[in-house]
Scaffold this active site. Structure first.
Site, PDB file in Angstrom:
ATOM      1  N   THR A  80       4.548  -0.125 -11.090  1.00 13.45           N
ATOM      2  CA  THR A  80       4.680   1.128 -11.837  1.00 13.45           C
ATOM      3  C   THR A  80       6.014   1.193 -12.550  1.00 13.45           C
ATOM      4  O   THR A  80       6.073   1.529 -13.753  1.00 13.45           O
ATOM      5  CB  THR A  80       4.511   2.328 -10.893  1.00 13.45           C
ATOM      6  OG1 THR A  80       3.166   2.350 -10.396  1.00 13.45           O
ATOM      7  CG2 THR A  80       4.800   3.632 -11.613  1.00 13.45           C
ATOM      8  N   ASN A 162      -7.724  -3.711 -13.034  1.00  9.82           N
ATOM      9  CA  ASN A 162      -7.626  -3.489 -11.601  1.00  9.82           C
ATOM     10  C   ASN A 162      -8.907  -2.946 -10.981  1.00  9.82           C
ATOM     11  O   ASN A 162      -9.066  -2.978  -9.757  1.00  9.82           O
ATOM     12  CB  ASN A 162      -6.477  -2.527 -11.295  1.00  9.82           C
ATOM     13  CG  ASN A 162      -6.577  -1.240 -12.087  1.00  9.82           C
ATOM     14  OD1 ASN A 162      -6.467  -1.255 -13.312  1.00  9.82           O
ATOM     15  ND2 ASN A 162      -6.771  -0.123 -11.417  1.00  9.82           N
ATOM     16  N   ALA A 209       4.714  -7.614  -6.066  1.00 11.59           N
ATOM     17  CA  ALA A 209       4.548  -8.505  -4.920  1.00 11.59           C
ATOM     18  C   ALA A 209       3.355  -8.164  -4.053  1.00 11.59           C
ATOM     19  O   ALA A 209       2.640  -9.055  -3.570  1.00 11.59           O
ATOM     20  CB  ALA A 209       5.823  -8.483  -4.075  1.00 11.59           C
ATOM     21  N   HIS A 210       3.088  -6.879  -3.803  1.00 11.29           N
ATOM     22  CA  HIS A 210       2.117  -6.529  -2.770  1.00 11.29           C
ATOM     23  C   HIS A 210       0.677  -6.791  -3.183  1.00 11.29           C
ATOM     24  O   HIS A 210      -0.225  -6.772  -2.343  1.00 11.29           O
ATOM     25  CB  HIS A 210       2.287  -5.065  -2.346  1.00 11.29           C
ATOM     26  CG  HIS A 210       1.826  -4.054  -3.349  1.00 11.29           C
ATOM     27  ND1 HIS A 210       0.744  -3.244  -3.142  1.00 11.29           N
ATOM     28  CD2 HIS A 210       2.317  -3.721  -4.565  1.00 11.29           C
ATOM     29  CE1 HIS A 210       0.579  -2.440  -4.182  1.00 11.29           C
ATOM     30  NE2 HIS A 210       1.524  -2.710  -5.058  1.00 11.29           N
ATOM     31  N   CYS A 335     -10.857  10.788  -6.496  1.00 17.68           N
ATOM     32  CA  CYS A 335     -11.094  12.102  -5.909  1.00 17.68           C
ATOM     33  C   CYS A 335      -9.819  12.919  -6.053  1.00 17.68           C
ATOM     34  O   CYS A 335      -8.772  12.545  -5.520  1.00 17.68           O
ATOM     35  CB  CYS A 335     -11.478  11.966  -4.440  1.00 17.68           C
ATOM     36  SG  CYS A 335     -11.971  13.528  -3.683  1.00 17.68           S
TER      37      CYS A 335
END
Length: 393
Positions: A80, A162, A209-210, A335
């Site tokens: 982000t 994504n 990285a994650h 949601c």
């Protein structure tokens, strides 16, 4: 994930479980006498930390490819921040070079960390345009070309979506942007470590990285030295003046270790995971299951994302039912305030809202075995058969 061994985690596109390479890199860092040192300090301990950080830059630049130099790697807190810095920073830099460049063009299927910048960009005096994909989620170079003029400062199109996993022709899109004198940024957060990247003509690339098994909270923006990037944080001059704040050396080393390991095994792993994804999609979307694919079988996608829809049910019902059965997946729908809304990605592809409300994203890497995927497919097919009689309103 950790501590929930009875569950099969299939939401790697949200965040992948930590890999052994990342854990080992962090443990090795913790054992160093300079662990915790500020890499911007001039004393011996600080210089050791700085050398380690520079090593991480070299490894990450090599793993990403595209001819980026280590000095062009700016470490951030994640995808982000990288996207925010790239889109706003490059747009402002391009306008500073040429006042007429006051327009930014984004694809309509970008992650929210890009699309939500439309408002801040307009507040800074930019016009923002969107280019839509075709029915399979691909942004065509011809469509981008038609949306551009000599007033465009920046184009941002992600390398891989994504939600659907669809790959974009980033090289061709970058050439179109450059033909109009615009800069080109791509969000490669989902793609790094999973597919070869076509970055040779990109001006800036966001990674995190994650998404590939590194730690949460570390990312990077690879940006060409010639690109007019305006910093968006101030107070220290770190990262070549592009991003202020003391760097997370530990996280950067873990990120680099995972990126290096995945780059070394990319072809083999991609083939393995792609095969498992194809088998899963074919089983789920077989005639009579009530489950359909969001994109065509021939569309090039990330190896570990299977995107499907259940037109008779909504995503929330499916996710909760699967969770009760021990499977963790996510939805392309969101949601918010108790109401389900359809994915902006699927709507931009032209999928009817009623169908998009039943979307699911199953994501994994080579650490998820065929047996787990087979059990998942059997469970989802059974849930759909049991519940599809009670259609959503």
């Amino acid at each position: 994930m950790a501590g929930r061994t009875a569950y099969t985690y299939l939401d790697y596109a949200a965040s992948a479980p930590l890999r052994d390479e990342a854990r080992a890199a962090m443990e090795a860092y913790d054992a160093q006498p300079w662990a915790g040192a500020n890499p911007n300090s001039l004393h011996t301990t600080g210089r050791r930390a700085a050398r380690a950080l520079d090593g991480a830059r070299r490894e990450l630049a090599a793993a990403a490819g595209g001819g980026f130099r280590p000095a062009e790697v700016t470490f951030t807190s994640g995808g982000t921040e990288s996207n925010n810095l790239a889109v706003i920073g490059l747009a402002e830099g391009a306008r500073a070079r040429a006042a007429r460049r006051r327009r930014v063009v984004l694809s309509a299927i970008e992650h929210d960390s890009v699309l939500d910048l439309a408002g801040p960009l307009r507040a800074r005096g930019f016009e923002v345009g969107l280019v839509r994909p075709d029915r399979d989620g691909v942004v065509a170079p011809d469509e981008l070309d038609a949306a551009l003029g000599d007033d465009c400062a920046l184009v941002s199109v992600m390398a891989a979506n994504n939600e659907t996993g669809v790959l974009q022709p980033t090289g061709a899109l970058a050439r179109v942007a450059h033909a109009h004198g615009a800069l080109f940024h791509t969000d490669a957060v989902q793609a790094l470590g999973h597919v070869p990247l076509d970055l040779a003509e990109a001006d800036a690339v966001s990674v995190a990285a994650h998404k590939l098994g590194g730690p949460v909270g570390v990312g990077a923006l690879l940006v060409r030295g010639r690109a007019p990037l305006r910093p968006q944080s101030f107070g220290g001059g770190q990262e070549g003046g592009r991003r202020a704040g003391t760097q997370d050396v530990r996280g950067a080393l873990a990120f680099a270790a995972v990126a290096r390991a995945l780059a070394a095994s990319l072809d083999e792993t991609r083939a393995l995971v792609s095969g498992r994804a194809r088998a899963l999609a074919e089983r789920l979307c077989a005639p009579g299951t009530g489950i359909v694919a969001t994109v065509g079988a021939g569309v090039e996608r990330l190896p570990g994302i299977v995107s499907v829809m259940v037109p008779a049910l909504d995503s929330e019902t499916l996710i909760l039912a699967l969770d009760q059965e021990g499977f963790e997946v996510s939805a392309a729908s969101a949601c918010s305030s108790g109401s389900l809304d359809a994915s902006h990605v699927l709507l931009a592809m032209g999928i009817p809202r009623d169908e998009a409300l039943g979307s699911l994203r199953i994501s994994f890497d080579e650490r998820v075995g065929e047996d787990d995927l087979a059990r998942f497919s059997d469970t989802l097919i059974r849930i759909v058969a049991e519940r599809s009689g009670a259609r959503r309103p």
